[in-house]
Design a protein around this motif. Structure first.
Motif, PDB file in Angstrom:
ATOM      1  N   VAL A  86     -19.793  -9.446  -3.065  1.00 52.22           N
ATOM      2  CA  VAL A  86     -19.779  -9.560  -1.614  1.00 52.22           C
ATOM      3  C   VAL A  86     -20.145  -8.205  -1.019  1.00 52.22           C
ATOM      4  O   VAL A  86     -19.418  -7.226  -1.174  1.00 52.22           O
ATOM      5  N   PHE A  87     -21.283  -8.161  -0.350  1.00 53.14           N
ATOM      6  CA  PHE A  87     -21.777  -6.937   0.263  1.00 53.14           C
ATOM      7  C   PHE A  87     -21.581  -7.037   1.773  1.00 53.14           C
ATOM      8  O   PHE A  87     -22.277  -7.794   2.450  1.00 53.14           O
ATOM      9  N   VAL A  88     -20.586  -6.295   2.281  1.00 54.27           N
ATOM     10  CA  VAL A  88     -20.291  -6.312   3.706  1.00 54.27           C
ATOM     11  C   VAL A  88     -21.132  -5.230   4.383  1.00 54.27           C
ATOM     12  O   VAL A  88     -20.903  -4.037   4.186  1.00 54.27           O
ATOM     13  N   ASN A  89     -22.070  -5.652   5.187  1.00 55.44           N
ATOM     14  CA  ASN A  89     -22.958  -4.728   5.889  1.00 55.44           C
ATOM     15  C   ASN A  89     -22.382  -4.461   7.274  1.00 55.44           C
ATOM     16  O   ASN A  89     -22.463  -5.298   8.169  1.00 55.44           O
ATOM     17  N   HIS A  90     -21.797  -3.270   7.440  1.00 54.70           N
ATOM     18  CA  HIS A  90     -21.191  -2.925   8.738  1.00 54.70           C
ATOM     19  C   HIS A  90     -22.167  -2.217   9.670  1.00 54.70           C
ATOM     20  O   HIS A  90     -21.789  -1.799  10.764  1.00 54.70           O
ATOM     21  N   GLY A  91     -23.400  -2.075   9.227  1.00 48.92           N
ATOM     22  CA  GLY A  91     -24.395  -1.433  10.073  1.00 48.92           C
ATOM     23  C   GLY A  91     -24.325   0.070  10.076  1.00 48.92           C
ATOM     24  O   GLY A  91     -25.061   0.739  10.824  1.00 48.92           O
ATOM     25  N   LEU A  92     -23.448   0.646   9.239  1.00 45.60           N
ATOM     26  CA  LEU A  92     -23.205   2.088   9.245  1.00 45.60           C
ATOM     27  C   LEU A  92     -23.714   2.756   7.972  1.00 45.60           C
ATOM     28  O   LEU A  92     -23.356   3.896   7.678  1.00 45.60           O
ATOM     29  N   LEU A  93     -24.531   2.026   7.212  1.00 45.12           N
ATOM     30  CA  LEU A  93     -25.117   2.600   6.008  1.00 45.12           C
ATOM     31  C   LEU A  93     -26.346   3.436   6.353  1.00 45.12           C
ATOM     32  O   LEU A  93     -26.846   3.404   7.476  1.00 45.12           O
ATOM     33  N   ARG A  94     -26.830   4.172   5.378  1.00 44.37           N
ATOM     34  CA  ARG A  94     -28.003   4.997   5.588  1.00 44.37           C
ATOM     35  C   ARG A  94     -29.263   4.131   5.655  1.00 44.37           C
ATOM     36  O   ARG A  94     -29.242   2.952   5.286  1.00 44.37           O
ATOM     37  N   LYS A  95     -30.320   4.741   6.124  1.00 48.35           N
ATOM     38  CA  LYS A  95     -31.565   4.012   6.357  1.00 48.35           C
ATOM     39  C   LYS A  95     -32.047   3.321   5.082  1.00 48.35           C
ATOM     40  O   LYS A  95     -32.124   3.942   4.019  1.00 48.35           O
TER      41      LYS A  95
END
Length: 529
Positions: free
Chosen positions: A250-259
């Motif tokens: 489960v990969f939770v993408n919070h929008g705060l990862l690097r480009k």
């Protein structure tokens, strides 16, 4: 869970040494498995681990202090080879009838060791050699049966041994790189004295771990929170090899990862590995929760709490999940004061394993990396086929870019920081790659351990295209370190700094200035928040 099974094990008894973990790592560097136990473990507890040898670490205390750490005297009667360093030599001496004195002049740093007579431990090393000292107390009279095998200008017993009982000790620290022949001494101890074999290899480790996981999981299902970081990615790759589609990542993408990181993670774990991959797009939910939040700890709480909500929302939709796999590694265990580790060290971390299971929900844990150091985890990742951009991924905080944006997180700030950070990583990746090509070492003397951009909550005046600007600065942070406990700012060449600055100002709208943080840790931290 137990990691790679081995018929050889060296136990490191930790007396609170700053180098305790390093000793275990140096033993493993020689392909012999090692574990850390607290110094007050009884001889019976130690023997329950079926060790082949014991190493006594250094420590900050005086052996004569009222609260000084002690060792079970029966340790020296087990018939096992024992090697002591610094405090380990002193506690060996006083326990066996020798004496330790307070020297008039302490030795800290480089010293010249002069060998005396024959020595099994020092065999093959120079008659005079550089060693690393850190002590005020020192052995003044060796126990019966011991001989002095080395001295320095101020330390009459810099090394001693009783070959008939297989007891060896040094006042200096062979485990640090500042003792050039220290690894030769460890090699002598492990292979010539203990008669061990260098058989702890990645291929054997993976085969053993896969077998252990299959035996534990059986036909049940496993769920894993995949961040895209080194630890969770290695666990995912390992679980894929062991049980394939029985694991859901489960990969939770919070929008705060690097480009571009979310895209990279999805590509690797949908095309290279045989797992069920669930990409949770939670960017908008996180943006609403973080709107207007400026206090860093509040950011962390919001991000962490929402992560588990997102994760368990997926988990509760899956049938037959019995296990939760996670990427806890050995330093996490040691620093949390948990299990069989350096019990005399202060507890530093306590966040691992504190999983906020919803009411009525519980999974058994699988922690296949819980006895591996970070460099070993990376080696496992490479052996499992993970790409370099994941295996050698920069350390990255769980809250992501939210704590590299000082003040409130906004879409505009995120876009600026992602683009600036991408340039920093591109240029310093290239710089490190060049050093690797020249030296053959990924962590050479001049390589940079961690590097990133920070966006402060200020604006500054600038001039671009003959016009006044009032835009944001970017702060570059680049440090040299081995373990993040201490760090020094990286002495980057001016042309590298100039290229990074020029590119950011030219390519990232909204930025007109770049500053370089030249503060070490301590007094600063590596991250800004």
């Amino acid at each position: 869970m137990a990691t790679a099974s081995t018929d050889q094990k060296v136990i490191v008894l930790d007396f609170g040494a700053q180098y305790g973990q390093l000793i275990a790592r140096r033993v493993r560097d020689l392909h012999v498995y090692s574990e850390i136990m607290p110094c007050d473990a009884s001889a019976e507890e130690i023997m329950a681990e079926h060790p082949s040898a014991i190493i006594l670490s250094g420590g900050p205390a005086s052996v004569y202090a009222e609260d000084a750490p002690k060792v079970d005297p029966k340790v020296f009667e087990l018939g096992l080879p024992v090697l002591g360093f610094c405090y380990g030599q002193q506690i060996m001496a006083v326990t066996l009838g020798g004496t330790v004195g307070h020297t008039e002049k302490g030795e800290y740093g480089h010293a010249t060791l002069t060998r005396k007579g024959e020595s099994r431990l020092l065999d093959g090393t120079p008659a005079e050699q550089q060693v690393w000292m850190s002590h005020r107390d020192a052995v003044s009279a060796v126990p019966e049966g011991f001989t002095v095998t080395g001295t320095t200008e101020t330390c009459p017993v810099a090394s001693m041994e009783c070959a008939s009982r297989n007891l060896y000790a040094t006042q200096f620290h062979p485990e640090v790189r500042h003792t050039p022949h220290g690894q030769d001494m460890l090699s002598n101890f492990l292979f010539k004295i203990c008669k061990l074999e260098p058989n702890w290899t990645m291929e054997g480790i993976i085969d053993s771990m896969v077998a252990d996981i299959r035996a534990k999981v059986g036909d049940d299902r496993v769920i894993l929170a995949l961040s895209g970081g080194v630890d969770s990615s290695v666990v995912a790759a390992l679980m894929s090899r062991a049980v394939g589609k029985q694991v859901t990542c489960v990969f939770v993408n919070h929008g705060l990862l690097r480009k571009n990181e979310p895209e990279q993670v999805e590509e690797v774990f949908t095309k290279q590995f045989d797992v069920d991959f669930v990409h949770v797009h939670a960017e908008e939910r996180y943006a609403k929760l973080l709107d207007g939040v400026t206090e860093p700890e509040q950011k962390r709480r919001i991000i962490g709490t929402q992560f588990w909500k997102e994760f368990f929302a997926v988990a509760q939709q899956l049938d037959g999940v019995k296990f939760l796999a996670q990427g806890t590694i050995y330093p996490d265990i040691i620093e949390s004061g948990a299990r069989k580790t350096g019990g005399k060290a202060s507890t530093i971390k306590s966040h691992h394993n504190l999983i906020p299971f919803p009411e009525g929900v519980h999974f058994d844990l699988i922690e296949p990396l819980d006895h591996f150091f970070k460099d070993e985890v990376r080696a496992l990742g490479t052996a499992l086929g993970l790409p370099d951009h994941i295996v050698y991924r920069q350390p990255f905080p769980g809250p992501g870019l939210a704590i590299r944006i000082i003040g409130a997180v906004t879409p505009e700030k995120l876009e600026i920081l992602k683009n600036a950070d991408a340039i920093v990583r591109e240029e310093l990746d290239a710089y490190n790659a060049k050093l690797f090509e020249e030296t053959g070492e990924r962590n050479s003397e001049h390589s940079v351990w961690q590097y990133f951009a920070v966006l402060p909550d200020i604006r500054s005046v600038g001039v671009m295209g003959d016009e006044r600007t009032y835009a944001r600065p970017i702060i570059l942070r680049a440090v040299e370190s081995s373990d993040a406990m201490t760090a020094d700012w990286a002495k980057l060449p001016y042309d590298v700094l100039g290229k990074i600055s020029g590119r950011i100002v030219a390519e990232v709208p909204g930025v007109n200035r770049v500053a370089y943080d030249i503060t070490s840790k301590p007094p600063a931290t590596i991250e800004w928040e």
